[in-house]
Design an enzyme around this catalytic site. Structure first.
Site, PDB file in Angstrom:
ATOM      1  N   HIS A  49      -1.800  -4.470 -13.570  1.00 43.73           N
ATOM      2  CA  HIS A  49      -0.430  -4.142 -13.991  1.00 43.73           C
ATOM      3  C   HIS A  49      -0.376  -3.875 -15.497  1.00 43.73           C
ATOM      4  O   HIS A  49       0.712  -3.758 -16.064  1.00 43.73           O
ATOM      5  CB  HIS A  49       0.515  -5.296 -13.652  1.00 43.73           C
ATOM      6  CG  HIS A  49       0.660  -5.572 -12.186  1.00 43.73           C
ATOM      7  ND1 HIS A  49       0.789  -4.573 -11.252  1.00 43.73           N
ATOM      8  CD2 HIS A  49       0.696  -6.752 -11.494  1.00 43.73           C
ATOM      9  CE1 HIS A  49       0.902  -5.116 -10.045  1.00 43.73           C
ATOM     10  NE2 HIS A  49       0.853  -6.429 -10.168  1.00 43.73           N
TER      11      HIS A  49
ATOM     12  N   TYR B 165       6.367   5.359  -4.168  1.00 35.95           N
ATOM     13  CA  TYR B 165       6.680   4.506  -3.023  1.00 35.95           C
ATOM     14  C   TYR B 165       7.613   5.226  -2.046  1.00 35.95           C
ATOM     15  O   TYR B 165       7.392   5.214  -0.830  1.00 35.95           O
ATOM     16  CB  TYR B 165       7.340   3.230  -3.548  1.00 35.95           C
ATOM     17  CG  TYR B 165       7.592   2.149  -2.536  1.00 35.95           C
ATOM     18  CD1 TYR B 165       6.680   1.113  -2.364  1.00 35.95           C
ATOM     19  CD2 TYR B 165       8.759   2.122  -1.772  1.00 35.95           C
ATOM     20  CE1 TYR B 165       6.912   0.089  -1.463  1.00 35.95           C
ATOM     21  CE2 TYR B 165       9.000   1.104  -0.867  1.00 35.95           C
ATOM     22  CZ  TYR B 165       8.082   0.101  -0.712  1.00 35.95           C
ATOM     23  OH  TYR B 165       8.313  -0.904   0.191  1.00 35.95           O
TER      24      TYR B 165
ATOM     25  N   LYS C 195      10.924  -6.847   2.385  1.00 35.91           N
ATOM     26  CA  LYS C 195      11.583  -5.885   3.271  1.00 35.91           C
ATOM     27  C   LYS C 195      10.798  -4.587   3.421  1.00 35.91           C
ATOM     28  O   LYS C 195      10.803  -3.966   4.468  1.00 35.91           O
ATOM     29  CB  LYS C 195      12.993  -5.564   2.760  1.00 35.91           C
ATOM     30  CG  LYS C 195      14.017  -6.663   2.962  1.00 35.91           C
ATOM     31  CD  LYS C 195      15.400  -6.156   2.558  1.00 35.91           C
ATOM     32  CE  LYS C 195      16.474  -7.196   2.816  1.00 35.91           C
ATOM     33  NZ  LYS C 195      17.831  -6.688   2.429  1.00 35.91           N
TER      34      LYS C 195
END
Length: 285
Positions: free
Chosen positions: A102, A192, A249
């Site tokens: 990251h 994404y 989710k």
């Protein structure tokens, strides 16, 4: 609060599990010619991307290692259950290595920020509103797991996120740092939201970038095995507690369930100011 639970090194905010010793060592970390590196801001889908890469390598016969073995935490962190920093463990791992970071580009190993020869770097990006919401929920699970005390309220976290007062710093600065490498053939940039829309097509794009040739049936099978529901099931069986809490989710647009109208406007203004004219755009639906 957890959003500001960091330390600062060369004007950048880092989690305490990324030590000064590690950050000073990483620029000289030796990258191998067959390394595959996943880069992202936290909670942008990097673990999802790594699962796909691992499955592609296995299908292509490049490795026989189980996917869970190939997956690892960010190279710059010393995870709670680990005996040494991620990059030290990584140095001893046999090829091919798949690893993630990251780190902002200026802190990454030189062989990642300026790759040579056959090194492959995949940059995973996600719209900042969903990234913030996912980061918030992950922090809520991680804080008690690591004994870090009470996590922040969403309102505090949202303000810290837009203000860059968070681990790994300002989201926009982070993605733009890597975005400057978009014309370098060692890099593949993925979003994404695009992967959610067309996972088989994304799997094929990744395979092509990695010089992996598989037939349509194999690509379709890997896409089916890499859906969010399948990944969540697989991660729930991981030996690492921090990995078991990663999937939540796995959707695009969940920010609508969290951000107030004023918060949404604050995010929009911030993104407009930082990203306008850069060619980098995000979908929020």
């Amino acid at each position: 609060m957890a959003a500001t639970r960091f330390w600062t090194y060369q004007d950048m905010h880092f989690p305490f599990s990324a030590t000064r010793e590690t950050l000073e060592a990483l620029p000289d970390f030796q990258i191998r010619d067959d390394d595959i590196v996943v880069v992202s801001y936290p909670k942008a889908g990097s673990n999802w991307l790594m699962v796909i890469i691992c499955k592609l390598l296995r299908a292509a016969g490049r490795t026989e290692e189980p996917v869970d073995t190939l997956l690892s935490g960010p190279m710059e962190l010393t995870l709670k259950m680990a005996e040494q920093p991620g990059y030290v463990t990584l140095a001893a791992r046999s090829s091919p290595r798949i690893f993630k970071t990251h780190l902002p580009i200026r802190f990454a190993p030189r062989g990642v920020s300026k790759p040579q020869n056959k090194v492959k770097v995949l940059v995973m990006m996600r719209n900042p509103k969903d990234s913030a919401v996912s980061y918030y929920h992950f922090s809520n699970k991680l804080c008690p797991l690591l004994g870090l005390g009470e996590p922040p309220a969403w309102e505090e976290f949202a303000r810290a996120f837009v203000g860059g007062q968070i681990q790994y710093g300002d989201f926009c600065d982070h993605v733009l740092g890597w975005w400057q490498m978009r014309d370098d053939l060692h890099f593949l940039f993925l979003k994404y939201e695009d992967m959610k829309k067309d996972l088989p097509g994304s799997v094929q794009t990744i395979a092509t970038f990695l010089d992996i040739t598989l037939d349509g049936a194999a690509i379709a099978a890997i896409a089916e095995e890499s859906t969010f529901d399948r990944m969540k099931q697989d991660f729930s069986r991981s030996q690492w507690p921090t990995k078991r809490i990663i999937p939540r989710k796995g959707i695009a647009g969940d920010w609508k369930n969290m951000l107030s109208p004023d918060e949404s406007k604050a995010f929009d203004s911030w993104c407009e100011r930082k990203l306008c004219g850069t060619g980098l755009n995000f979908e929020f639906e």
